[in-house]
Scaffold this active site. Structure first.
Site, short mmCIF file in Angstrom:
data_model
loop_
_atom_site.label_atom_id
_atom_site.label_comp_id
_atom_site.label_asym_id
_atom_site.label_seq_id
_atom_site.Cartn_x
_atom_site.Cartn_y
_atom_site.Cartn_z
N ARG A 83 0.81 -1.22 0.00
CA ARG A 83 0.00 0.00 0.00
C ARG A 83 0.84 1.26 0.00
O ARG A 83 0.28 2.36 -0.02
CB ARG A 83 -0.88 0.05 1.25
CG ARG A 83 -1.99 -0.94 1.21
CD ARG A 83 -3.00 -0.63 2.29
NE ARG A 83 -3.68 -1.84 2.62
CZ ARG A 83 -4.96 -1.92 2.94
NH1 ARG A 83 -5.68 -0.84 3.04
NH2 ARG A 83 -5.50 -3.07 3.20
N ARG A 122 -21.77 -2.40 5.71
CA ARG A 122 -20.99 -3.47 6.34
C ARG A 122 -20.85 -3.21 7.84
O ARG A 122 -20.85 -4.14 8.64
CB ARG A 122 -19.61 -3.55 5.69
CG ARG A 122 -18.74 -4.66 6.27
CD ARG A 122 -17.46 -4.84 5.51
NE ARG A 122 -16.49 -3.81 5.82
CZ ARG A 122 -15.31 -3.67 5.21
NH1 ARG A 122 -14.98 -4.49 4.23
NH2 ARG A 122 -14.47 -2.72 5.55
N ARG A 139 -9.78 6.74 5.69
CA ARG A 139 -9.17 5.60 4.98
C ARG A 139 -9.12 5.89 3.48
O ARG A 139 -8.16 5.55 2.80
CB ARG A 139 -9.95 4.32 5.26
CG ARG A 139 -9.59 3.73 6.63
CD ARG A 139 -10.69 2.85 7.19
NE ARG A 139 -11.04 1.72 6.37
CZ ARG A 139 -12.24 1.12 6.40
NH1 ARG A 139 -13.18 1.56 7.20
NH2 ARG A 139 -12.48 0.10 5.62
P1 ADP Z 1 -9.69 -1.63 3.84
O1 ADP Z 1 -10.39 -2.25 2.68
O2 ADP Z 1 -10.52 -0.67 4.59
O3 ADP Z 1 -8.37 -1.03 3.46
P2 ADP Z 1 -8.35 -3.83 5.17
O4 ADP Z 1 -8.97 -4.92 5.95
O5 ADP Z 1 -7.64 -4.20 3.92
O6 ADP Z 1 -9.50 -2.79 4.89
O7 ADP Z 1 -7.33 -3.03 6.11
C1 ADP Z 1 -7.75 -2.55 7.37
C2 ADP Z 1 -6.64 -1.72 8.02
O8 ADP Z 1 -5.48 -2.56 8.24
C3 ADP Z 1 -6.11 -0.56 7.21
O9 ADP Z 1 -6.89 0.60 7.33
C4 ADP Z 1 -4.71 -0.38 7.85
O10 ADP Z 1 -4.77 0.26 9.09
C5 ADP Z 1 -4.28 -1.81 8.09
N1 ADP Z 1 -3.53 -2.34 6.93
C6 ADP Z 1 -3.89 -3.35 6.10
N2 ADP Z 1 -2.97 -3.57 5.16
C7 ADP Z 1 -1.97 -2.66 5.38
C8 ADP Z 1 -0.74 -2.35 4.73
N3 ADP Z 1 -0.34 -3.03 3.63
N4 ADP Z 1 0.01 -1.36 5.23
C9 ADP Z 1 -0.36 -0.69 6.33
N5 ADP Z 1 -1.51 -0.90 6.97
C10 ADP Z 1 -2.32 -1.88 6.51
#
Ligand code: ADP
Length: 186
Positions: A83, A122, A139
């Protein structure tokens, strides 16, 4: 890749099942750690609840050890990683070490207001702590600033496969499989 609420998790499960590989979701791993109250979970929760990214070093270490597990030997699908630009660089070196290579970067495109509606719905069903309207907006901002630019990075490598993520889950799934059919297997 795709913004929060694009349907990454749902589609990742289907794609991974089809190819017989694990779907590795950083969000799911973080949530499991939060649920179990591990030190990683305690640290991650602070960021997640605010809609911020967990620090790169923490996330990178977690992914590195996950893709070293035996079920990922024949390949894997990453959901929610990388990300940030630092994560892209780190992933490159990780998979060089494991002997894997990136076949495709699947991007789900969605309408911004539609994803807010999806996520609020959700929230009613799953009660995720980060699905309140303020945190959802944050987000989306973080995604636009940190993650969206990575599409151009992978685009430059010729890896991006873009799919319309609006509509029924099954229709999106059909589009994904049709688009992935054109990707050469490594
Ligand atoms: P969303 O679809 O809202 O991004 P996720 O379940 O994929 O939901 O992620 C939820 C949270 O987990 C993110 O908002 C972040 O805080 C953390 N997160 C997930 N993947 C990463 C990543 N690759 N780098 C940093 N934080 C992450």
């Amino acid at each position: 890749m795709g913004p929060p609420g694009a349907g990454k998790g749902t589609q990742a499960t289907a794609v991974a099942e089809h190819f017989g590989i694990p779907a590795i979701s950083t969000g799911d791993i973080f949530r499991a750690n939060v649920g179990q109250g591990t030190p990683l979970g305690v640290e991650a929760k602070r960021y997640m609840d605010a809609g911020e990214y967990v620090p790169d070093e923490v996330t990178n270490n977690m992914v590195r050890s996950r893709i070293a597990e035996s079920d990922a030997g024949a390949g894997f699908l990453l959901d929610g990683y990388p990300r940030t630009l630092a994560q892209v660089t780190e992933l490159d070196s990780m998979i060089q070490a494991t002997g894997h290579q990136l076949d495709a970067v699947l991007v789900l495109t969605v309408d911004q207001e539609a994803v807010v509606t999806r996520l609020l719905k959700r929230a009613e069903i799953e009660g995720r702590a980060d699905d309140t309207e303020d945190v959802i907006r944050r987000r989306l901002e973080v995604y636009a600033a940190e993650t969206e630019p990575l599409i151009a990075v992978y685009g430059g490598r010729g890896l991006v496969v873009s799919v319309d993520g609006m509509g029924e889950i099954a229709d999106v799934q059909q589009r994904i499989f049709a688009a992935l059919d054109d990707v050469p297997e490594s």
